[in-house]
Design a protein around this motif. Structure first.
Motif, PDB file in Angstrom:
ATOM      1  N   ASP C 238       8.744 -13.128  69.113  1.00 15.03           N
ATOM      2  CA  ASP C 238       8.077 -11.710  69.665  1.00 15.03           C
ATOM      3  C   ASP C 238       8.213 -10.828  68.367  1.00 15.03           C
ATOM      4  OD1 ASP C 238       7.653  -9.995  71.921  1.00 15.03           O
ATOM      5  OD2 ASP C 238       9.115  -8.858  70.624  1.00 15.03           O
ATOM      6  N   ASN C 239       8.941 -11.290  67.161  1.00 16.78           N
ATOM      7  CA  ASN C 239       8.709 -10.255  66.162  1.00 16.78           C
ATOM      8  C   ASN C 239       7.445 -10.805  65.128  1.00 16.78           C
ATOM      9  OD1 ASN C 239       9.476  -8.490  64.278  1.00 16.78           O
ATOM     10  ND2 ASN C 239      10.665  -9.890  63.031  1.00 16.78           N
ATOM     11  N   TYR C 240       6.994 -11.998  65.587  1.00 14.60           N
ATOM     12  CA  TYR C 240       5.811 -12.513  64.610  1.00 14.60           C
ATOM     13  C   TYR C 240       4.681 -12.605  65.464  1.00 14.60           C
ATOM     14  CZ  TYR C 240       9.026 -13.550  60.768  1.00 14.60           C
ATOM     15  OH  TYR C 240       9.817 -13.261  59.928  1.00 14.60           O
ATOM     16  N   GLY C 241       4.620 -13.291  66.971  1.00 16.47           N
ATOM     17  CA  GLY C 241       3.175 -13.184  67.480  1.00 16.47           C
ATOM     18  C   GLY C 241       2.560 -14.612  67.240  1.00 16.47           C
ATOM     19  N   ILE C 242       1.494 -14.892  67.932  1.00 20.75           N
ATOM     20  CA  ILE C 242       0.919 -16.235  67.814  1.00 20.75           C
ATOM     21  C   ILE C 242       0.129 -16.144  66.513  1.00 20.75           C
ATOM     22  CG2 ILE C 242      -1.080 -15.349  69.115  1.00 20.75           C
ATOM     23  CD1 ILE C 242       0.736 -19.001  69.721  1.00 20.75           C
ATOM     24  N   ILE C 243      -0.439 -15.051  66.125  1.00 17.72           N
ATOM     25  CA  ILE C 243      -1.566 -15.053  64.848  1.00 17.72           C
ATOM     26  C   ILE C 243      -0.741 -15.461  63.579  1.00 17.72           C
ATOM     27  CG2 ILE C 243      -2.688 -13.506  63.613  1.00 17.72           C
ATOM     28  CD1 ILE C 243      -3.527 -11.986  66.207  1.00 17.72           C
ATOM     29  N   ARG C 244       0.405 -14.815  63.544  1.00 19.70           N
ATOM     30  CA  ARG C 244       1.258 -15.197  62.414  1.00 19.70           C
ATOM     31  C   ARG C 244       1.854 -16.413  62.430  1.00 19.70           C
ATOM     32  NH1 ARG C 244       2.968  -9.819  63.249  1.00 19.70           N
ATOM     33  NH2 ARG C 244       2.373  -8.479  61.579  1.00 19.70           N
ATOM     34  N   ASP C 245       2.281 -16.720  63.603  1.00 19.38           N
ATOM     35  CA  ASP C 245       3.080 -18.147  63.765  1.00 19.38           C
ATOM     36  C   ASP C 245       1.931 -19.357  63.668  1.00 19.38           C
ATOM     37  OD1 ASP C 245       5.483 -19.097  64.382  1.00 19.38           O
ATOM     38  OD2 ASP C 245       4.992 -19.781  66.474  1.00 19.38           O
ATOM     39  N   ILE C 246       0.783 -19.412  64.083  1.00 17.40           N
ATOM     40  CA  ILE C 246      -0.105 -20.379  64.146  1.00 17.40           C
ATOM     41  C   ILE C 246      -1.371 -20.156  63.424  1.00 17.40           C
ATOM     42  CG2 ILE C 246      -1.412 -21.860  65.678  1.00 17.40           C
ATOM     43  CD1 ILE C 246       1.802 -22.156  66.070  1.00 17.40           C
ATOM     44  N   MET C 247      -1.913 -19.304  63.552  1.00 17.79           N
ATOM     45  CA  MET C 247      -3.267 -18.914  62.756  1.00 17.79           C
ATOM     46  C   MET C 247      -3.281 -18.696  61.695  1.00 17.79           C
ATOM     47  SD  MET C 247      -5.826 -16.638  65.211  1.00 17.79           S
ATOM     48  CE  MET C 247      -6.608 -17.174  66.710  1.00 17.79           C
ATOM     49  N   GLN C 248      -2.545 -17.814  60.999  1.00 18.77           N
ATOM     50  CA  GLN C 248      -2.531 -17.395  59.576  1.00 18.77           C
ATOM     51  C   GLN C 248      -2.022 -18.531  58.607  1.00 18.77           C
ATOM     52  OE1 GLN C 248       0.594 -16.904  57.575  1.00 18.77           O
ATOM     53  NE2 GLN C 248      -0.399 -15.930  55.847  1.00 18.77           N
ATOM     54  N   ASN C 249      -1.221 -19.496  59.352  1.00 18.45           N
ATOM     55  CA  ASN C 249      -0.785 -20.628  58.291  1.00 18.45           C
ATOM     56  C   ASN C 249      -1.337 -21.971  58.878  1.00 18.45           C
ATOM     57  OD1 ASN C 249       0.973 -21.094  60.646  1.00 18.45           O
ATOM     58  ND2 ASN C 249       2.118 -19.407  59.736  1.00 18.45           N
ATOM     59  N   HIS C 250      -0.885 -22.546  60.011  1.00 21.86           N
ATOM     60  CA  HIS C 250      -1.412 -23.870  60.312  1.00 21.86           C
ATOM     61  C   HIS C 250      -3.120 -24.036  60.469  1.00 21.86           C
ATOM     62  CE1 HIS C 250       2.835 -24.545  60.700  1.00 21.86           C
ATOM     63  NE2 HIS C 250       2.756 -24.222  62.321  1.00 21.86           N
ATOM     64  N   LEU C 251      -3.504 -23.350  61.234  1.00 19.89           N
ATOM     65  CA  LEU C 251      -4.942 -23.235  61.439  1.00 19.89           C
ATOM     66  C   LEU C 251      -5.785 -22.874  60.118  1.00 19.89           C
ATOM     67  CD1 LEU C 251      -5.536 -22.124  65.272  1.00 19.89           C
ATOM     68  CD2 LEU C 251      -4.865 -24.290  64.132  1.00 19.89           C
ATOM     69  N   LEU C 252      -5.336 -21.986  59.533  1.00 23.61           N
ATOM     70  CA  LEU C 252      -6.075 -21.426  58.258  1.00 23.61           C
ATOM     71  C   LEU C 252      -5.825 -22.533  57.190  1.00 23.61           C
ATOM     72  CD1 LEU C 252      -7.951 -19.355  57.223  1.00 23.61           C
ATOM     73  CD2 LEU C 252      -5.931 -17.993  56.346  1.00 23.61           C
ATOM     74  N   GLN C 253      -4.992 -23.246  57.112  1.00 24.94           N
ATOM     75  CA  GLN C 253      -4.700 -24.142  56.053  1.00 24.94           C
ATOM     76  C   GLN C 253      -5.628 -25.293  56.499  1.00 24.94           C
ATOM     77  OE1 GLN C 253      -2.791 -24.632  53.188  1.00 24.94           O
ATOM     78  NE2 GLN C 253      -2.620 -22.252  53.645  1.00 24.94           N
ATOM     79  N   ILE C 254      -5.797 -25.505  57.697  1.00 23.24           N
ATOM     80  CA  ILE C 254      -6.475 -26.855  57.945  1.00 23.24           C
ATOM     81  C   ILE C 254      -7.891 -26.354  57.724  1.00 23.24           C
ATOM     82  CG2 ILE C 254      -7.408 -28.222  59.978  1.00 23.24           C
ATOM     83  CD1 ILE C 254      -4.557 -28.456  60.903  1.00 23.24           C
ATOM     84  N   LEU C 255      -8.477 -25.198  58.225  1.00 22.15           N
ATOM     85  CA  LEU C 255      -9.833 -24.707  58.044  1.00 22.15           C
ATOM     86  C   LEU C 255     -10.114 -24.977  56.465  1.00 22.15           C
ATOM     87  CD1 LEU C 255     -11.217 -21.419  59.243  1.00 22.15           C
ATOM     88  CD2 LEU C 255     -11.522 -22.280  56.812  1.00 22.15           C
ATOM     89  N   ALA C 256      -9.232 -24.342  55.488  1.00 21.50           N
ATOM     90  CA  ALA C 256      -9.448 -24.332  54.170  1.00 21.50           C
ATOM     91  C   ALA C 256      -9.521 -25.749  53.597  1.00 21.50           C
ATOM     92  CB  ALA C 256      -8.369 -23.649  53.463  1.00 21.50           C
ATOM     93  N   LEU C 257      -8.770 -26.698  54.074  1.00 21.22           N
ATOM     94  CA  LEU C 257      -8.740 -28.107  53.591  1.00 21.22           C
ATOM     95  C   LEU C 257     -10.310 -28.781  54.097  1.00 21.22           C
ATOM     96  CD1 LEU C 257      -5.759 -30.227  54.196  1.00 21.22           C
ATOM     97  CD2 LEU C 257      -7.167 -30.072  52.252  1.00 21.22           C
ATOM     98  N   PHE C 258     -10.531 -28.351  55.381  1.00 16.18           N
ATOM     99  CA  PHE C 258     -11.839 -28.827  55.982  1.00 16.18           C
ATOM    100  C   PHE C 258     -13.130 -28.215  55.103  1.00 16.18           C
ATOM    101  CE2 PHE C 258     -15.687 -27.924  58.668  1.00 16.18           C
ATOM    102  CZ  PHE C 258     -15.716 -29.383  59.350  1.00 16.18           C
TER     103      PHE C 258
END
Lengths: 501, 501, 501, 501
Positions: C238-258
């Motif tokens: 609840d302190n972070y939310g899905i954007i911080r928890d998943i998007m800003q790291n996991h998904l963005l990292q994969i996007l950058a690699l791709f």
């Protein structure tokens, strides 16, 4: 020096060129001068004879007198021009006759034979006469004045029918008397120097072909405008309208040449095969992708120019378009999604004919901050101007010299005509020479003509059957504003209206 | 109007520019005139002071006198030039001192402080002194004459070492006293107008980038030639040779700029990142891909030009190359297999510096019959001439106007400098201004320098340790013929030797 | 067999791995099993010691007992597993201590030294502890338990701050005690087999790279969904939310690699340089290009799943998004105009993580009549599924065998895992091994982290400051319909909702 | 389900199929079974009649008996096969006659009319007879047994002449009796499932077309090998040789289909237009780019296989090639410089027919260290196997799952025939159905045939006039080693000889 062109000019053969309709305007202004220019340049075969043929009574001397008046335009500043002219006129003769009289053509045949004096006989008929007497003249020329041991060719001028049906009927009639390879349908726009150069640029340089596709080209514009109206001679025009008069032939022909795939060779059949493929790949034109207009009277600075229907030769209630704009699409791999915008009109503010190729924007442009809000102006553009002065130029961005970084757009002239002192020959010279030499590349084949009509006929039917009202525009203006909305709908801006053209 | 450049010039700040080595040739011919030009154009901040520093004894007036003599070259035809010059000279001062004396620099510091008068102090030192005293001067300037509340920057000129080791040692020494972002390693070739324009052409136009790769470019040539020898001043040169003097810096820098990937922005760090990537992707240079030469005496038309070893300042048995040609390769996706040929020499038949990009032939060329046997001459070529006159032009094929089909090749000038009346600024002006404004794009970063040395050091070692004998060529000739064999081995023809350049 | 990885494991060196937070869930479920798997595969150096460190009181035997329970999962079917496990557990030890106690870490250091027995000491700390005690633990480990003659490295897990400011502060704190190259920020998604394979496919085959751009790719989708909610443990979330928890790291990292450009080499710094370039080229995210959602209670087939705010550990009025969808753009030459759609959510109908690359339609498609109205379904699509089962497959059209012409779309599996009997290692194994071997390719560098936060921080601020209300969706559903409107706005259809995935 | 195919089968029309040469091998093994398969699948029109025609005396019952023996092969496992077979055989009849007898064909015509029973009559003649009686049979069928109110079509099998002259003479003869659109020249290789699929893959997927050119393809190989010799029936073969028998038709046809530009539509004329363009763009074959061979006797494991000239039906001194390899080039923009290698032979070690497309290496390959010295094996390759089992597969590199980085090459099956339970129809079924339906796409047009002969005739003349000696190779071997030198000369390695095919 000639490419793909074999000379037919054996010393034992001769060419007889008969201008049918010799007393008409076109013959006087274009055909005889072009023949003389070819003669002056040494491009005609050693033995040749020129015959004027028309209904008027005239002597050879009168014809020569008439012809000599128009020969001055292009050559007279050159050396020994007068002498050459004398020699040329000596080879010009006149024969008076009806266009549908076998007897009169038989008489012509007899005269031609005398001049040919037993040599191999090649005969070219240039039909500079109204469409309603085409077939009769072809019939007579073919039956009574064909060569017996050489070739016989006939040059015909538009109009080639009014729609698919009438065009097919005309072709069918012609083919009763002539084979396909004897028919030379002329579109004098194809004889322009730069139409030739367009292919040279594209196919003999490595750097253009990779750009020649939907991946780099955002849209292509084909623009034709005249700065005068029908001026009291609208009778013929009113029966055809601007779409048939300009779009369906001149603009469409240039489009096909521009857009075609690389042909397997530069031979006429191969080029025409590729042009037909373009025409067949075109999407049917939707009525909502077409804007039609008609000019009305306009007074400017005390001078009043009449509207189209003010022309005495035009019906008062005529809806014939004097302006049209259309968006066309080629549904093939190269051009899928690229709008080809056409615009043609009379009584506009300027006189010009040109192709404008607008390239896409630079993806991820590093200099975006510099081009700022005026972003669209900064895309590259290739402009192929057919008239008034033939030119091909490319708009590119470069840096203004000096400290700091300021970008500017300049025109890169790809033709460098300045480099060449020679004058550019008139389109008719090239086309006449090609017809004499049997080079068909720049003439229109039957299936091309069919495909062109197949594209425009449904549109014309729709407009005429529904009596669609044209959008009126003032004489001397930039045409109906509807043309801008049409362009905008396809995310295009007309290139001929910006200050920096 | 400036791009990516933020002004440091607050009204409360001042810039002090100290030319260390003020009595030298470079200072007189280039640095002071460039500073004046910047002043004349209004590019210097409101408050600025210029100090000459060298070992000679001189008064401020004597310096001004000396400087004023060289200011005439570029500006004097312009309006109120004399007045401007007066104002400029009033801001020039002189301080005499040893290059390794903390005390003398402390004295300079004191004087600078007086001029700064409490404003924010920014200081630029231009080290126009021999390499052996670089580090001492940097040490003194840094310790005793640094700004306390603004920035301190140091411009250094090549040579930056003789090889990887000495260069690394020099960098290490400099970094004892300066941060990376205080060091401005100058390569004045990068300050040339057209080096800037090269990026503009490529990145702000859609039509060049698609061609910028191995798929369309057959080879790239970087050519530097001088039409004079060492002329009695070969002492410095003999210690370095043409490879270190020209290839490893000027030509390699231009190559990297030419060949780099699109940077993520136009910021200095981003551009330099991409340049380093090019250098790191280069294949080690093989000795068999290098030709070295040395000029010998030559008599022509009664005039005898001396050979290199005839120079009194050069050892009689010197093997130092005055000419070199090399084939380099970049092993990345864009340039794999494309030879980058370099050629640099003294005492050749002409003076020029240029990049030549030769495009591949047109695949399946329809016009082959026309270009005939001289096929290679008909490929497109992009020529970027750095000197004598800056220009970018493209060789394209077009049709000679007229009947028939004859192809010709003409030069397309992409710069259109004729369009702009403004004079092109000298490279030193741009670079000095950039240093003042903190714009590092055109200066060489440590890792770039390392990568450049890493490329050339093994080659230099091999040549020098094995005492490879240079191929001798006559003064004023086109250089050793070995250069042609080198090119031929990589299926290339040098572009600067054809008649139609 | 290893690429670009040099072993540090001399026979005279040793590695000590300290799992800080050894009693936590992650340590038990992932870290110790991964260490054992590495040991089993012979990937750990000859001399190594593993220490569990946490606040609980525990003996070595108790630790071994705890650890042994989780080792069964992957390896137990294999030969001599029990024996290997015995050996492994003998090397595991436990040390109890506070995370902020220099004294306790000094005691650990003493024990480590004993095990090292005079060998070169390399130490890896894996911080599996809450973010608020990161810095303290790093401080203690660094000051009191660093290696004196080998390397010391620290693996840290997300969260790396909540926004640009807190992340920068954390980095700054870490850098007080560690150099950049000692910090290993883990994103376990980057350790997935197929993330590695993505680069192999693209860069070691000729056929993919030409397609990897805006010219052929219409959009890219990054999808993460979980089929369960916070399930009573929503306090941290609840302190972070899905954007911080998943998007800003996991998904963005994969996007950058791709999306990255080809790096100059496979070295970690070169790959990370390219990833940073992607992140820096991204257009700021507009709020209108983001949809947020929160799941609510849903009853299906008699089973009721609680809503997010029904979780006792979550405030009743929480607006924290448990779902988010966003459209991102990379403004560079390769990706200009291509939407990268991200979607991440909890309590959805399925569990999966995948990248979907949808290609453009075939221009001028000859088979249009066959694909008929369902045209969009017939475009090629590349699917990279990270979980549940790793796979890369390509959807292509082919002809259904038989007479007549019927097209069908089938999946082409590019991985052929069936071909390989070996199990795919867990992401943690790869990452731990890389950290031991100093391979940084799959860890996140400070500037990457900064760039990632720079992209998302303004968006997060806007959402949180304006207290934007999430769109509610039922537990177990496909998420808010707003996500479909967002996709449609960018002319995209989510690929994970069609029947034929 | 059919594309671009309009059914001619009105309920009031009927089709009569006459197999001329009904007692021959081809008729028994291929034609009747194919007709039955079409009937079984419901592809034949409601009303149809099948007539066997040959010189043998036979009753309808005897024909049915003969035919029924070969129908078992493909269908018998299927439901109600026996019943269907009964129905089919009832429609089969026999007519005995000479191939050059107008009278006998008139008698056939009478019988056909009876079966047609007043319906619209469509007639298909399949000429399964030797070339020397082609023209007579066509003459008789055309004059005496043509349909009067429907269509009449004739399928002819190769050989279509021995060279340009004889082929042109044959075409001229056929055209005395038939129009171009009545002649169906069969090349049964074009009826293979995967030849169809090749176009589907290329034109209905976005991802193949960008790769289909010289920029990505290094070479193309067309390979045909048989594992048996003439086996006592070499009489016909000896008169033709392998180049005429396989290369000039089967391999060249497949090459043309593979290499053609995108046609303007899938219509037969458009596809054949593009195929002709390929053939016309081909460079004349040089004798030095051709290797010919002849097999000789070989003993292996106690078994002796006879040499070609050991065949009793072959002259002892025959120089006829039983093997040939050639390098061909297409001089157009797409294929300039790409070698197309052909190889065809009898008595080789294996039986296969396939196209192999070898892609270029990855430029600047990051993984070079991994692929190591075996670099060439690691390029992508597309293999289209026509027989024994139809397949299309792509060789790609991927990572071996597991820690570390090891690359491997695997085959990607693009056909996924496993997915489809339906059997792949025999080539003759497709071709017969196409002929019935008037679909000409897979048949060879006169100008194609002319172009094919124009390419090979000069080569054949040279070989035969100079009595070039073939290179001898052992029965069952991989053919003459000269083929490898030929490949190597063009920087190619045959793909069918590596272990990993």
């Amino acid at each position: 020096a000639k490419v793909g062109v074999e000379s037919d000019g054996h010393s034992q053969s001769t060419v007889s060129i008969t201008v049918v309709g010799a007393s008409g305007d076109l013959a006087k202004k274009k055909i005889f001068p072009a023949l003389f220019a070819l003669y002056y340049e040494g491009c005609l075969p050693e033995h040749f004879t020129i015959y004027g043929y028309s209904r008027s009574k005239m002597t050879d001397v009168e014809l020569r007198d008439m012809v000599s008046k128009t020969l001055t335009c292009r050559i007279d500043k050159r050396a020994n021009c007068g002498e050459k002219m004398e020699e040329f006129l000596k080879r010009c003769f006149y024969h008076s006759g009806q266009y549908d009289s076998q007897e009169h053509f038989t008489a012509l045949d007899k005269k031609l034979k005398e001049h040919e004096a037993g040599r191999i006989s090649n005969r070219l008929f240039y039909l500079s006469i109204p469409p309603n007497i085409f077939v009769d003249a072809v019939k007579c020329a073919s039956s009574s004045a064909s060569s017996v041991n050489g070739w016989t060719r006939v040059i015909v001028e538009k109009p080639f029918g009014r729609d698919s049906e009438t065009s097919a009927a005309l072709t069918k009639s012609l083919k009763q008397y002539l084979d396909e390879d004897q028919i030379f349908r002329i579109d004098h726009y194809l004889g322009k120097e730069l139409v030739e150069n367009l292919s040279v640029l594209r196919f003999s340089n490595l750097i253009f072909e990779p750009l020649w596709s939907r991946q780099y080209i955002q849209n292509v514009q084909l623009i034709f405008s005249e700065d005068f109206g029908t001026e009291g001679r609208g009778g013929y025009f009113d029966n055809y309208g601007i779409i048939r008069d300009i779009m369906q032939n001149h603009l469409l022909q240039i489009l096909a040449l521009f857009a075609m795939e690389t042909p397997v060779s530069l031979d006429a059949e191969d080029i025409r095969n590729e042009k037909v493929k373009v025409l067949r790949s075109m999407r049917p034109i939707k009525v909502e992708d077409v804007v039609i207009g008609q000019y009305k009277s306009h007074t400017n600075g005390g001078v009043t120019n009449p509207g189209y229907t003010d022309d005495k030769t035009v019906p008062k209630d005529s809806l014939t378009p004097t302006f049209a704009a259309a968006a066309l699409f080629i549904d093939n791999a190269r051009w899928d999604g690229v709008p080809f915008l056409m615009k043609a009109g009379k009584a506009l503010h300027t006189k010009r004919a040109e192709i404008r190729v607008q390239f896409r924007h630079v993806p991820g442009n590093l200099y975006n901050r510099n081009t700022g809000s005026d972003f669209d102006k900064a895309t590259n553009e290739l402009v192929i101007r057919v008239q008034p002065d033939e030119a091909i130029y490319l708009k590119i961005n470069n840096k203004v010299p000096g400290l700091g970084m300021r970008l500017d757009r300049s025109n890169l002239n790809l033709l460098y005509s300045a480099r060449y002192s020679k004058e550019i020959p008139d389109a008719y010279e090239r086309l006449l020479l090609d017809a004499i030499e049997g080079e068909r590349r720049l003439f229109i084949r039957s299936d091309e003509l069919d495909a062109a009509w197949a594209l425009f006929t449904p549109l014309l039917k729709e407009i005429e059957e529904k009596k669609r009202i044209p959008e009126y525009y003032p004489y001397g203006s930039r045409g109906p504003v509807g043309a801008h909305y049409l362009a905008a709908k396809h995310k295009v801006q007309w290139g001929d209206v910006s200050l920096d053209q």
